[in-house]
Design an enzyme around this catalytic site. Sequence first.
Site, PDB file in Angstrom:
ATOM      1  N   HIS A 100      -0.454   1.868   8.424  1.00  0.00           N
ATOM      2  CA  HIS A 100       0.193   0.587   8.670  1.00  0.00           C
ATOM      3  C   HIS A 100       0.321   0.293  10.156  1.00  0.00           C
ATOM      4  O   HIS A 100       0.448   1.185  10.977  1.00  0.00           O
ATOM      5  CB  HIS A 100       1.584   0.551   8.020  1.00  0.00           C
ATOM      6  CG  HIS A 100       1.542   0.485   6.539  1.00  0.00           C
ATOM      7  ND1 HIS A 100       1.432   1.612   5.761  1.00  0.00           N
ATOM      8  CD2 HIS A 100       1.576  -0.567   5.686  1.00  0.00           C
ATOM      9  CE1 HIS A 100       1.405   1.252   4.478  1.00  0.00           C
ATOM     10  NE2 HIS A 100       1.494  -0.058   4.416  1.00  0.00           N
ATOM     11  N   SER A 142       5.122   1.915   4.890  1.00  0.00           N
ATOM     12  CA  SER A 142       5.840   0.671   4.608  1.00  0.00           C
ATOM     13  C   SER A 142       7.336   0.857   4.803  1.00  0.00           C
ATOM     14  O   SER A 142       8.013   0.013   5.399  1.00  0.00           O
ATOM     15  CB  SER A 142       5.573   0.224   3.169  1.00  0.00           C
ATOM     16  OG  SER A 142       4.197   0.104   2.915  1.00  0.00           O
ATOM     17  N   GLY A 183       0.831  -1.182   0.000  1.00  0.00           N
ATOM     18  CA  GLY A 183       0.000   0.000   0.000  1.00  0.00           C
ATOM     19  C   GLY A 183       0.876   1.246   0.000  1.00  0.00           C
ATOM     20  O   GLY A 183       1.954   1.256  -0.591  1.00  0.00           O
ATOM     21  N   CYS A 184       0.432   2.286   0.680  1.00  0.00           N
ATOM     22  CA  CYS A 184       1.188   3.545   0.718  1.00  0.00           C
ATOM     23  C   CYS A 184       2.610   3.304   1.183  1.00  0.00           C
ATOM     24  O   CYS A 184       2.849   2.726   2.248  1.00  0.00           O
ATOM     25  CB  CYS A 184       0.493   4.531   1.648  1.00  0.00           C
ATOM     26  SG  CYS A 184       1.374   6.094   1.828  1.00  0.00           S
ATOM     27  N   PHE A 185       3.573   3.777   0.399  1.00  0.00           N
ATOM     28  CA  PHE A 185       4.966   3.456   0.724  1.00  0.00           C
ATOM     29  C   PHE A 185       5.554   4.266   1.876  1.00  0.00           C
ATOM     30  O   PHE A 185       6.623   3.955   2.366  1.00  0.00           O
ATOM     31  CB  PHE A 185       5.880   3.515  -0.491  1.00  0.00           C
ATOM     32  CG  PHE A 185       5.815   4.744  -1.375  1.00  0.00           C
ATOM     33  CD1 PHE A 185       5.370   5.968  -0.930  1.00  0.00           C
ATOM     34  CD2 PHE A 185       6.256   4.649  -2.698  1.00  0.00           C
ATOM     35  CE1 PHE A 185       5.349   7.085  -1.754  1.00  0.00           C
ATOM     36  CE2 PHE A 185       6.252   5.764  -3.537  1.00  0.00           C
ATOM     37  CZ  PHE A 185       5.792   6.986  -3.066  1.00  0.00           C
TER      38      PHE A 185
END
Length: 214
Positions: free
Chosen positions: A206, A57, A52-54
């Site tokens: 996250h 991450s 998903g959104c880096f």
Amino acid sequence: MFGLDKTTMITADQALPGRDTELEVAPTHVVLGTALKGPWPEGMKVLYVGMGCFWGSERIFWQLDGVHATAVGYMGGWTRNPTYEETCTAKTGHFEAVQVVYDPAAVSLDTLLAAFWENHDPTTPNRQGGDIGTQYRSAILATEPEQLEAALASRDRYQARLTEQGYGPISTQIGMAAEAGDGVFYYAEDYHQGYLHKNPGGYCNHGFCQVSFA
């Protein structure tokens, strides 16, 4: 433009053309102080993941002992040196990727894979929470056969754990980096690199999800 929504993967002939010039990034990692583009010390290995959104991450991995460097970028598509805005159209074929450079003598691949599986939802194709589109797809791209074998085995292990808890099938794209799209990891714009260090209150969805990998 192509009559496709953002959850439909495009083909190479539909991709935006992009450009030959690479996007500029700082030479060193804002947190780790290591080279963002290498060269890296002998013995380092590289793994690519999409969760998903880096932004969130990347932070998960730079916090792990044994990780030498991380970077965010675009991978798995065909547009050369895409911008963030282009990637968000779902017309590049890329997903938001994190490049993880690690020392296998200091951190195990199982530890990296556990961080991957436990901190996003791999059962929602082309989606992480409210982030929807092929750019947010779950992915593991290996740079050597041993990584690929371990990734596939970890998927099967985690699927068993998920199934026990009533969750659906894993949709994660797993393969060799060289065979995904044009096989190139394109560095994202510099403001994305180490984003949550630069912006501590920035967006992040996250955290521990669903069930433990172990």
